[in-house]
Design an enzyme around this catalytic site. Sequence first.
Site, mmCIF file in Angstrom:
data_model
loop_
_atom_site.group_PDB
_atom_site.id
_atom_site.type_symbol
_atom_site.label_atom_id
_atom_site.label_comp_id
_atom_site.label_asym_id
_atom_site.label_seq_id
_atom_site.Cartn_x
_atom_site.Cartn_y
_atom_site.Cartn_z
ATOM 1 N N VAL A 15 0.957 -1.298 0.113
ATOM 2 C CA VAL A 15 -0.012 -0.019 0.082
ATOM 3 C C VAL A 15 0.880 1.193 0.087
ATOM 4 O O VAL A 15 2.223 1.352 0.364
ATOM 5 C CB VAL A 15 -1.144 0.023 1.112
ATOM 6 C CG1 VAL A 15 -2.036 -1.166 1.134
ATOM 7 C CG2 VAL A 15 -0.241 -0.192 2.644
ATOM 8 N N SER A 16 0.425 2.278 -0.360
ATOM 9 C CA SER A 16 1.152 3.536 -0.682
ATOM 10 C C SER A 16 1.569 4.297 0.589
ATOM 11 O O SER A 16 2.408 5.250 0.562
ATOM 12 C CB SER A 16 0.570 4.529 -1.582
ATOM 13 O OG SER A 16 0.397 3.634 -2.835
#
Length: 203
Positions: free
Chosen positions: A15-16
């Site tokens: 995930v970012s």
Amino acid sequence: MPRTAPKHAAIYVRVSSDDQRHRSQLPDLRRWAEVRDEPVKWYEDKATGKVMDRPGWNALMKDVRAGKVSAVVCWRLDRLGRNTAGVAALLDELRERKVKLVSVTEGIDFGTAIGKAVASILAALAEWETEVRGERVKAGQAAARKAGKRWGGGVPGRRKVTPAKERTIRRLKADGETVAAICREVGLSRPTVYSVLNEPAAA
């Protein structure tokens, strides 16, 4: 003779940012893992996909290069990264090392004929992207020259490379890494990496 440890499938989750969660990716990946006979190892990152230098990803690639990985598995291809040149270089390296790449939700197994065709298209798009960028740079240089602009000590049109990245490029090359692997590691295109390698090292 010592017994060789079996290879494992490397499942990668990304995930970012810290405020996002891996939860949406896990069910599909767990279902994929449940029907495998081979061992599975999970690697996770909370980091942007714009660069390929991430702790979990670096650990995964270290195992790939040590010959411990049979397949790299992701929820969707963009989980590997959003750097086209970096992903294309990754595909090159995995093919060279005979490691499969599987995208679970997109239904793509890059070890199949269709998957290899998709990989070739991605590589072609990356090359096209580089050529278009180069043409824009040349057009900009021509316009600047016409306006009387001159450049300083840098090489016109070459993407700026930090001293740290330049040292990394030269070290990886000296260690015997392929240009594809170096591109993936530093998040730069092949022309930029070659331009660094073709220049004498700074004193």
